[in-house]
Write an enzyme that holds these catalytic residues in place. Structure first.
Site, PDB file in Angstrom:
ATOM      1  N   ARG A 160      -0.519   9.290  -9.795  1.00 13.43           N
ATOM      2  CA  ARG A 160      -1.933   9.475  -9.439  1.00 13.43           C
ATOM      3  C   ARG A 160      -2.061  10.340  -8.179  1.00 13.43           C
ATOM      4  O   ARG A 160      -2.385  11.512  -8.247  1.00 13.43           O
ATOM      5  CB  ARG A 160      -2.602   8.097  -9.229  1.00 13.43           C
ATOM      6  CG  ARG A 160      -4.121   8.113  -9.303  1.00 13.43           C
ATOM      7  CD  ARG A 160      -4.813   8.656  -8.084  1.00 13.43           C
ATOM      8  NE  ARG A 160      -4.469   7.941  -6.851  1.00 13.43           N
ATOM      9  CZ  ARG A 160      -4.887   8.305  -5.644  1.00 13.43           C
ATOM     10  NH1 ARG A 160      -5.654   9.365  -5.497  1.00 13.43           N
ATOM     11  NH2 ARG A 160      -4.511   7.640  -4.568  1.00 13.43           N
ATOM     12  N   ASP A 161      -1.767   9.782  -7.014  1.00  9.32           N
ATOM     13  CA  ASP A 161      -1.969  10.545  -5.775  1.00  9.32           C
ATOM     14  C   ASP A 161      -1.038  11.753  -5.733  1.00  9.32           C
ATOM     15  O   ASP A 161      -1.400  12.811  -5.221  1.00  9.32           O
ATOM     16  CB  ASP A 161      -1.716   9.652  -4.561  1.00  9.32           C
ATOM     17  CG  ASP A 161      -2.459  10.130  -3.325  1.00  9.32           C
ATOM     18  OD1 ASP A 161      -3.378  10.951  -3.478  1.00  9.32           O
ATOM     19  OD2 ASP A 161      -2.108   9.700  -2.215  1.00  9.32           O
TER      20      ASP A 161
ATOM     21  N   HIS B 252      -0.598   3.362   3.363  1.00  8.83           N
ATOM     22  CA  HIS B 252      -0.561   4.588   2.559  1.00  8.83           C
ATOM     23  C   HIS B 252      -0.569   5.766   3.528  1.00  8.83           C
ATOM     24  O   HIS B 252      -1.580   6.027   4.179  1.00  8.83           O
ATOM     25  CB  HIS B 252      -1.798   4.591   1.650  1.00  8.83           C
ATOM     26  CG  HIS B 252      -1.933   5.789   0.769  1.00  8.83           C
ATOM     27  ND1 HIS B 252      -1.683   5.757  -0.587  1.00  8.83           N
ATOM     28  CD2 HIS B 252      -2.297   7.065   1.037  1.00  8.83           C
ATOM     29  CE1 HIS B 252      -1.898   6.951  -1.112  1.00  8.83           C
ATOM     30  NE2 HIS B 252      -2.274   7.768  -0.135  1.00  8.83           N
TER      31      HIS B 252
ATOM     32  N   HIS C 272       0.375   9.851   4.534  1.00  6.68           N
ATOM     33  CA  HIS C 272       0.713  11.231   4.175  1.00  6.68           C
ATOM     34  C   HIS C 272       1.470  11.854   5.348  1.00  6.68           C
ATOM     35  O   HIS C 272       1.152  11.588   6.506  1.00  6.68           O
ATOM     36  CB  HIS C 272      -0.556  12.029   3.862  1.00  6.68           C
ATOM     37  CG  HIS C 272      -1.132  11.703   2.528  1.00  6.68           C
ATOM     38  ND1 HIS C 272      -0.986  12.522   1.438  1.00  6.68           N
ATOM     39  CD2 HIS C 272      -1.819  10.613   2.088  1.00  6.68           C
ATOM     40  CE1 HIS C 272      -1.584  11.978   0.395  1.00  6.68           C
ATOM     41  NE2 HIS C 272      -2.103  10.804   0.748  1.00  6.68           N
TER      42      HIS C 272
ATOM     43  N   CYS D   1      -4.446  15.824  -0.490  1.00  7.30           N
ATOM     44  CA  CYS D   1      -5.809  15.319  -0.489  1.00  7.30           C
ATOM     45  C   CYS D   1      -6.710  16.539  -0.498  1.00  7.30           C
ATOM     46  O   CYS D   1      -6.489  17.475   0.269  1.00  7.30           O
ATOM     47  CB  CYS D   1      -6.068  14.474   0.753  1.00  7.30           C
ATOM     48  SG  CYS D   1      -7.818  14.151   1.053  1.00  7.30           S
TER      49      CYS D   1
ATOM     50  N   ASN E  25       2.372  12.565   0.112  1.00 11.18           N
ATOM     51  CA  ASN E  25       2.663  11.189   0.494  1.00 11.18           C
ATOM     52  C   ASN E  25       4.069  11.120   1.081  1.00 11.18           C
ATOM     53  O   ASN E  25       4.891  12.004   0.855  1.00 11.18           O
ATOM     54  CB  ASN E  25       2.634  10.296  -0.755  1.00 11.18           C
ATOM     55  CG  ASN E  25       1.244  10.133  -1.324  1.00 11.18           C
ATOM     56  OD1 ASN E  25       0.481   9.313  -0.861  1.00 11.18           O
ATOM     57  ND2 ASN E  25       0.911  10.932  -2.334  1.00 11.18           N
TER      58      ASN E  25
HETATM   59 ZN    ZN Z   1      -3.161   9.574  -0.556  1.00 10.57          ZN
END
Ligand code: ZN
Length: 310
Positions: free
Chosen positions: A15-16, A208, A210, A241, A250
């Site tokens: 996903r991310d 979470h 980055h 993002c 990430n």
């Molecule tokens: Zn993220």
């Protein structure tokens, strides 16, 4: 530190990791990525987000990805949602067993990301957590821009604590602090987690990060020392993002795994299988990925590798 024996890593690459990649990755390859993560030991994976496909074309096949997920009772498959429509879509797949909802710490970012105020995003998050419970599945929440906002700059720690406390009332399994744009530092991370644990000592905290400014892995360590139980990470360090300049990814699953395992903290993940997954993903994306472990290799080297030096 002696009391920390294990940390859970949530794999967020499907996903991310992928959502900001301009190259469309097929459903089959997304499922291969998920299968490789499971094979490496991952038991909780953010498999897709249920958002407007016009806004995030990479996630347009969320339902198809869910239909192909391996049947495995040990797995928690997370579907990320921003609103009721997304939650209904995720629930309709019958394959998502945990909803992830997002609340945003500032009004400007909340409006840009999901068309609502920060307080509005907290209310929606609570409603969706209740909806998940009514359907018999768990839910968790992520506070985006917990450490800084691309539009409003500094984010007050008190504001994040206030949001966490409000969402906690809905009964999420955990709440995550997300450094969506990668501006956090270890002292800030420890301070914010300590403030939350003072108020809500029983709440499991996920983080979470980055690695936009090189602080990602240090932030992970600071978070774990401060009591975070779970860390999001992405194979290869993939992920960006849409609102974050620099678009660094990430923290890499293999980098976090190496750091923790070498420190005697179990992750349940196999570093060699993660490195193999990285190699596969780098060739699929046709570019080297940000992970440091993929460049340097593991340590200590296997006997096989040592022979190759001579
Ligand atoms: Zn993220």
């Amino acid at each position: 530190m002696n009391s920390i024996s294990s940390v859970e890593i949530v794999e967020v690459s499907p996903r991310d990791g992928l959502q900001n990649e301009s190259q469309y990755v097929s459903t089959m390859h997304k499922l291969t990525l998920i299968a490789r993560a499971i094979n490496a030991g991952s038991r909780r994976i953010e498999v897709a987000s249920f958002v407007n496909p016009r806004a995030v074309p990479q996630m347009a096949d969320a339902e198809k990805v869910c239909a192909g997920l391996p049947e495995n009772d040990e797995m928690t498959y997370i579907g990320l949602v921003m609103n009721h429509r997304g939650a209904e879509r995720a629930l309709a797949t019958g394959r998502i067993n945990q909803l992830g909802v997002v609340a945003v710490a500032t009004d400007t970012f909340a409006m840009a990301n999901q068309g609502q105020t920060s307080n509005g995003s907290v209310e929606i998050a609570k409603e969706i957590i209740s909806l998940a419970h009514s359907k018999g599945i768990t839910a968790q929440a992520t506070i985006a821009a917990s450490f800084g906002c691309p539009f409003e700059g500094e984010v007050m720690q008190e504001r994040v604590v206030e949001m966490v406390s409000a969402i906690f009332e809905a009964g999420p399994v955990e709440i995550a602090l997300a450094d969506t744009i990668g501006v956090g530092n270890p002292a800030h991370v420890a301070s914010l987690i300590n403030k939350i644990r003072d108020v809500l000592p029983s709440l499991p905290i996920r983080v979470h990060f980055h690695n936009t400014r090189g602080t990602g892995i240090a932030n992970v360590w600071a978070a774990i020392c401060a009591g975070a139980a779970t860390v999001d990470a992405s194979i290869g360090g993939l992920g960006g993002c849409p609102f974050a300049s620099g678009a660094a990814g990430n923290v890499a699953t293999e980098d976090v795994t190496y750091m923790l395992e070498r420190a005697g903290i179990q992750t349940g993940l196999d570093i060699d299988k993660l490195l193999a997954a990285n190699e596969w993903l780098a060739s699929l994306m046709d570019k080297p990925l940000a992970s440091m472990m993929a460049k340097a290799g593991s340590f200590p080297a296997s006997k096989q590798d040592i022979k190759e030096y001579f």
